[in-house]
Design an enzyme around this catalytic site. Structure first.
Site, mmCIF file in Angstrom:
data_model
loop_
_atom_site.group_PDB
_atom_site.id
_atom_site.type_symbol
_atom_site.label_atom_id
_atom_site.label_comp_id
_atom_site.label_asym_id
_atom_site.label_seq_id
_atom_site.Cartn_x
_atom_site.Cartn_y
_atom_site.Cartn_z
ATOM 1 N N ARG A 157 0.824 -1.216 0.000
ATOM 2 C CA ARG A 157 0.000 0.000 0.000
ATOM 3 C C ARG A 157 0.853 1.259 0.000
ATOM 4 N NH1 ARG A 157 -2.980 -2.055 5.127
ATOM 5 N NH2 ARG A 157 -4.033 -3.904 4.336
ATOM 6 N N TRP A 168 -10.624 -4.438 4.703
ATOM 7 C CA TRP A 168 -10.894 -5.826 4.325
ATOM 8 C C TRP A 168 -9.974 -6.793 5.063
ATOM 9 C CZ3 TRP A 168 -14.845 -8.258 2.451
ATOM 10 C CH2 TRP A 168 -15.806 -7.528 1.759
ATOM 11 N N GLU A 169 -8.782 -6.357 5.367
ATOM 12 C CA GLU A 169 -7.912 -7.187 6.193
ATOM 13 C C GLU A 169 -8.564 -7.418 7.553
ATOM 14 O OE1 GLU A 169 -3.259 -7.217 7.744
ATOM 15 O OE2 GLU A 169 -3.937 -5.703 6.302
ATOM 16 N N GLY A 170 -9.200 -6.370 8.085
ATOM 17 C CA GLY A 170 -9.916 -6.501 9.346
ATOM 18 C C GLY A 170 -11.128 -7.405 9.228
#
EC number: 3.6.1.15
Length: 543
Positions: free
Chosen positions: A173, A211-213
């Site tokens: 990122r 989205w990782e969360g």
């Protein structure tokens, strides 16, 4: 024997004496045939309609259910186990996980880490994918050993049916857009020629922190069995890394009017209209609130204020921050107050909402003190270093931290040599006090979790399994496989419908053929009957 002939003249207009005159009963019988025909047609039409109804009803009901049961019996057999491969491309390295997937029609996929010789099939390569920003042409070669490793553990005949997912996180990122695109494009274009796994461009991408969360939230609740229909209670999660902290929890209250963003509706079921596995999740990442970034904030505040007393370091630990020298004083309570003041952005206006995270960010009106929360990564490492991993007790934890911080740095170094701190290196021992203050402040001052009445615990493993967001990602995206299975179900249902329609038309043709045959037979009988009644004797006798 003699024949007797009677011959007499008669006018052409005169009725012949040998011509049979119909009686009234015979006339009625003559005209009764059309009425009988109409009755037959009505009967046949009624039968046809009944056949049509009896054909359609099974198509929409019992027959469809039979087809579904038939497909499920195939889908849910042990021989129908699928495989999935996912790469977690983090900032320090890329880890590959291989999962077994057993699709269950209409519900969740049964997913497990593939085990080989009592060990999970997991492999890591270093450095991180983001380190190839200036040499993107090497990324395929970099990942090839991981793919070969995965292929060795998947049946050869299923390699082409096994999806490969490569999701990159924080390190990628931070790269410039041009470098990001070059790395992703090289993977999308090059991997298809080096692996037998199924490679799709859409499955190679950079995921954001939210989205990782979400994937972590899915993984935690799946491992705990919280997606069972009879279990309505879901847990939340807080995952603190070096650069950021992520939080995810369910907004179960349908009356919640929060519209501040970071809310995602997800469906883990195989059918989008299935409400049993549909959830509304609040998930976000706060950059700059990881433990390492928090330390930078603290050090900058010391330099800016000119304060050389470092209350967040053990007594006697002197160090340089740039060209500024600070001296450790080990004053835990002062440290905690200083760190707490760093939570939130003082340049931002005060939060107008009753519930805010990090003092400035509008959040849903969910009392996290009543939510079962699991803390990962830095929460586990820091609390476990003080013997407080697992169920969290604020007072017990802070008492242990206070004792540690008051120790002399030389004594801590001696204890390290005696292996009194098996889970920490010497650098970690110097920052333990600060990190304890940071994770505590973020939890209580940032996310408003009560210090005494709460359901928070730090964890490394759940049910003996280390939590990985990759598990949640594979579970979420396994619905693509389930959609393929639904297509099989739809094909089977369509085939059944075609079969039913074909059967109906065959029956209809038979009915019409019988009707036509009876009509022809009736007409023949009618003509023959009239002939016999109008011609009682052969013509040659009427002379």
């Amino acid at each position: 024997m003699r024949w007797r002939y009677t011959i007499r003249d008669q006018s052409p207009f005169e009725e012949s004496s040998n011509c049979h005159r119909l009686t009234s009963s015979e006339t009625a019988n003559t005209f009764r045939w059309p009425m009988r025909t109409y009755n037959v047609y009505g009967f046949l039409l009624t039968c046809t309609c009944l056949l049509l109804i009896l054909t359609i009803i099974p198509m929409s009901g019992g027959s469809s259910e039979r087809v579904q049961r038939s497909v499920r019996s195939v889908v849910e057999t042990k021989n129908n186990i699928k495989y999935g491969v996912i790469c977690d491309a983090g900032s320090s390295g890329t880890r590959l996980f291989v999962y077994t997937l057993k699709p269950l029609s209409g519900g969740l996929t049964n997913i497990d880490t593939l085990i080989h010789e009592s060990e999970p099939v997991v492999k890591k390569v270093t450095p991180g994918l983001s380190s190839f920003g200036d040499k993107p042409e090497q990324v395929v070669e970099y990942l090839t050993p991981l793919l070969r490793f995965a292929e060795e553990h998947i049946p050869y005949e299923q390699l082409g049916e096994t999806d490969l997912l490569i999701f990159a996180t924080a390190g990628m990122r931070l790269l410039p857009e041009a470098q990001k695109d070059a790395i992703i494009k090289n993977l999308q274009n090059g991997l298809k020629s080096v692996t037998a796994l199924r490679v799709s461009d859409s499955n190679i991408r950079i995921i954001d922190g939210a989205w990782e969360g979400i994937y972590s939230w899915i993984a935690v609740n799946y491992i705990l069995g919280r997606f069972d229909k009879e279990n309505d209670s879901k847990v939340g999660m807080i995952d603190m890394g070096g650069a950021s902290v992520q939080i995810a929890f369910e907004i179960a209250n349908e009356k919640e009017s929060y519209n501040g963003g970071n809310v995602y509706e997800i469906n883990l079921g195989s059918i989008e209209t299935n409400e049993d596995y549909k959830y509304k999740i609040y998930s976000t990442t706060f950059l700059g609130y990881g433990a390492n970034e928090g330390l930078k904030k603290y050090e900058n505040s010391l330099v800016k204020s000119g304060n050389s007393n470092d209350s967040c370091s053990p007594r006697g630990l002197n160090r340089l921050i740039g060209e500024f020298t600070v001296n450790g004083t080990g004053e835990w309570d002062v440290c905690l107050a200083q760190v707490s003041s760093l939570i939130g952005d003082k340049a931002q206006p005060s939060c107008p909402n009753p519930t805010c995270f990090l003092r400035n960010v509008i959040a849903p009106s969910v009392n996290l003190s009543t939510v079962q929360l699991y803390g990962f990564s830095e929460y586990w490492y820091t609390t476990s270093n003080f013997g407080s991993g697992g169920e969290y007790h604020y007072q017990k934890f802070t008492d242990e931290v206070r004792k540690y911080c008051q120790k002399d740095w030389n004594d801590i170094q001696d204890g390290f040599k005696r292996n009194e701190f098996p889970n920490a290196d010497i650098e970690r021992l110097g920052t333990n006090c600060f990190k304890a203050a940071w994770v505590t402040s973020v939890l209580h001052d940032g996310f408003n979790v009560d210090k005494t009445k709460h359901l928070f615990q730090s964890v490394l493993k759940i049910a003996g399994e280390e939590m990985q967001w990759a598990l949640g990602a594979m579970l979420y995206h396994s619905k693509d496989l389930k959609f393929n299975l639904l297509e099989q179900l739809e094909v089977a249902q369509s085939t059944q419908q075609i079969s039913n329609f074909f059967s109906f038309f065959v029956i209809l043709i038979i009915v019409l053929a019988v009707a036509l045959y009876r009509q022809l037979q009736s007409e023949s009988t009618y003509k023959k009957y009239n002939f016999l009644r109008t011609d009682s004797k052969p013509d040659f006798l009427n002379v």
